[in-house]
Design an enzyme around this catalytic site. Structure first.
Site, mmCIF file in Angstrom:
data_model
loop_
_atom_site.group_PDB
_atom_site.id
_atom_site.type_symbol
_atom_site.label_atom_id
_atom_site.label_comp_id
_atom_site.label_asym_id
_atom_site.label_seq_id
_atom_site.Cartn_x
_atom_site.Cartn_y
_atom_site.Cartn_z
ATOM 1 N N LYS A 59 0.821 -1.211 0.000
ATOM 2 C CA LYS A 59 0.000 0.000 0.000
ATOM 3 C C LYS A 59 0.859 1.267 0.000
ATOM 4 O O LYS A 59 0.394 2.330 -0.389
ATOM 5 C CB LYS A 59 -0.963 -0.024 1.178
ATOM 6 C CG LYS A 59 -2.029 -1.106 0.965
ATOM 7 C CD LYS A 59 -2.997 -1.223 2.106
ATOM 8 C CE LYS A 59 -4.115 -2.205 1.788
ATOM 9 N NZ LYS A 59 -3.733 -3.618 2.010
HETATM 10 C C1 LIG Z 1 -4.386 -4.673 1.449
HETATM 11 C C2 LIG Z 1 -3.607 -5.932 1.361
HETATM 12 C C3 LIG Z 1 -3.959 -6.968 0.464
HETATM 13 C C4 LIG Z 1 -5.200 -6.905 -0.385
HETATM 14 O O1 LIG Z 1 -5.142 -5.903 -1.369
HETATM 15 P P1 LIG Z 1 -6.436 -5.516 -2.218
HETATM 16 O O2 LIG Z 1 -6.009 -4.400 -3.085
HETATM 17 O O3 LIG Z 1 -7.475 -5.108 -1.226
HETATM 18 O O4 LIG Z 1 -6.835 -6.726 -2.966
HETATM 19 C C5 LIG Z 1 -3.129 -8.080 0.397
HETATM 20 N N1 LIG Z 1 -2.044 -8.193 1.172
HETATM 21 C C6 LIG Z 1 -1.674 -7.235 2.037
HETATM 22 C C7 LIG Z 1 -0.456 -7.444 2.876
HETATM 23 C C8 LIG Z 1 -2.431 -6.069 2.159
HETATM 24 O O5 LIG Z 1 -2.059 -5.114 3.035
#
Ligand SMILES: *Cc1c(COP(=O)(O)O)cnc(C)c1O
Length: 465
Positions: free
Chosen positions: A112
């Site tokens: 993210k």
């Molecule tokens: C947010 C997150 C996901 C999922 O991502 P999406 O975009 O919601 O599919 C997977 N792994 C981790 C470690 C995350 O923080």
């Protein structure tokens, strides 16, 4: 570039407006009106670009009427200079044809950071120009909150309020949020679960009258188009490094809200030869159920070893549905209205098209642990539980031999030491240097009752920026 709503009834926006918007006013999500497309030659030429240069190349068509090229370049360079790896998103081979794209070298150790570190800079830039102040409000089950706080802590025109369920996020995750201090950073521990937090955020976006005059809310979850846009970059980066466009590639993506993998779908629409996209879920498998049985429906939330994928509904799936239904906003509005009352099924054309691009797999906690252990035995590479789900789905897929399979490693294993222990591995997982004193830092957060009025009152009283 113009942006339109998946439900067809909201105003058309430009990039600056879409950056400052959450849900569209008709309840839909914003998507670009058209997608840029890169030719074979243009993609081949990407092989000589470093990560920030490539990011600028991919992002420019989406923002160029709002952000001048030099300013975008500066923001992109600054963003990725903060990552702790010179390659920004390095590839690691773990088996024949099997690759890991490490997306956890940003400040908060999850993918993210790629989008939120840039989003913070874009927000500050746009708000400074407009002389406007906003309030970021978000709910987190762990990774979004810390990435948003880290990305926006220097923003002069932003107050950031992050709700997390009190005592229900891991110690590392909580401390990554509550040890970042600043007058504009507010961590609220709500005495409820993640769904309660999310419901409060949703209600607050729906009626913003609790805010002081002139303030508006900005979303930092993947409803915000900017997050999806920025994630397209690393699909190109990895594919080109492994031989695209001459050689097609496949991706396996640990998925919750369908945000990360939707960026992969867009990369494909923009010309990248992606043979297949694998949706890898934990036992909260709403997407796997629609892919295999054509039923899209809510089931109770279950807590798993991969908490960042514990969801009941995948918001961004609506963005895919919009394309699968020929970009017919009225049809999507209809379908989503049905979904408010119960399960839905896709029409045959849409389902067929979805299955031609995507496959899916649901991976249990037990299989997650087995995969962590087995990858460790195979090459002494330590996967976090989310990435392990991706690798398991990649290994089980029927993608032809010789096509590089790239699994998105979405988090650093040090974020989830319990899962590593459950996998029977005893080696200590050290936090990277910049976080090594995380457990000595002082925490600041406010515990609040599970009550919308109390939360909104707190927000209104604590806006500083
Ligand atoms: C947010 C997150 C996901 C999922 O991502 P999406 O975009 O919601 O599919 C997977 N792994 C981790 C470690 C995350 O923080």
């Amino acid at each position: 570039m113009k942006y339109i709503s998946t439900r067809g009834q909201a105003p058309v926006l430009n990039f600056e407006q879409v950056l400052l918007t959450g849900l569209a006013s008709d309840g839909g999500l914003y998507v670009p009106e058209t997608l840029p497309r890169f030719s074979h030659e243009e993609i081949a030429a990407m092989a000589t670009l470093d990560y920030p240069q490539l990011a600028q190349k991919i992002i420019t068509p989406f923002v160029h009427d709002c952000i001048p090229a030099d300013d975008l370049r500066a923001m992109v360079v600054e963003t990725y200079a903060e990552f702790r790896h010179n390659a920004v998103a390095p590839l690691v081979q773990v088996d024949s044809d099997q690759w890991i794209l490490e997306l956890f070298h940003g400040p908060t150790l999850a993918f993210k950071d790629f989008a939120l570190q840039l989003l913070g800079r874009l927000l500050d830039y746009v708000l400074e120009r407009k002389k406007q102040k906003v309030v970021i409000l978000g709910a987190t089950s762990g990774d979004t909150g810390s990435a948003a706080i880290e990305g926006c802590k220097h923003c002069k025109n932003v107050d950031i309020f992050i709700l997390h369920p009190n005592n229900r996020v891991s110690d590392v995750q909580r401390r990554q949020m509550t040890t970042v201090h600043g007058d504009n950073i507010h961590n609220l521990a709500v005495e409820g679960n993640f769904d309660d937090c999310q419901a409060m955020v949703k209600a607050s976006f729906g009626d913003q009258s609790f805010l002081p005059d002139g303030r508006q809310l900005v979303a930092v979850n993947s409803i915000n188009w900017t997050r999806i846009m920025v994630q397209i970059v690393y699909y190109f980066y990895a594919a080109v490094a492994l031989g695209a466009p001459a050689r097609p590639v496949a991706f396996s993506v640990p998925t919750g809200n369908f945000g990360d993998i939707f960026a992969g779908y867009l990369a494909r629409q923009m010309g990248l030869p992606i043979e297949r996209l694998i949706i890898a879920t934990n036992r909260n498998d709403v997407l796997h159920r629609v892919m295999t049985g054509n039923t899209y429906g809510r089931q109770p939330l279950e807590h798993s070893l991969s908490p960042s994928m514990d969801i009941t509904v995948s918001s961004n799936f609506e963005r895919l549905l919009f394309d699968l239904y020929g970009r017919d906003g009225a049809a999507i509005a209809d379908l989503m209205q049905q979904f408010d009352h119960g399960d839905i099924s896709l029409n045959e054309t849409a389902m067929k098209q979805a299955r031609s691009l995507f496959s899916s797999q649901c991976v249990s906690d037990e299989e997650t642990c087995q995969q962590i252990a087995s990858t460790w035995r195979g090459c002494e590479y330590l996967l976090d539980p989310h990435s392990a789900i991706g690798v398991k789905a990649a290994l089980d897929s029927d993608v032809a031999a010789g096509i590089p399979m790239i699994t998105m490693a979405t988090a650093h294993p040090a974020k989830f030491p319990e899962a590593i222990k459950s996998a029977g591995l005893t080696q200590a997982v050290a936090l990277p240097l910049h976080l090594s004193d995380l457990f000595e830092r002082s925490e600041r957060f406010q515990v609040l009752p599970n009550d919308l009025a109390a939360v909104q009152e707190f927000i209104a009283a604590n806006i500083n920026a």
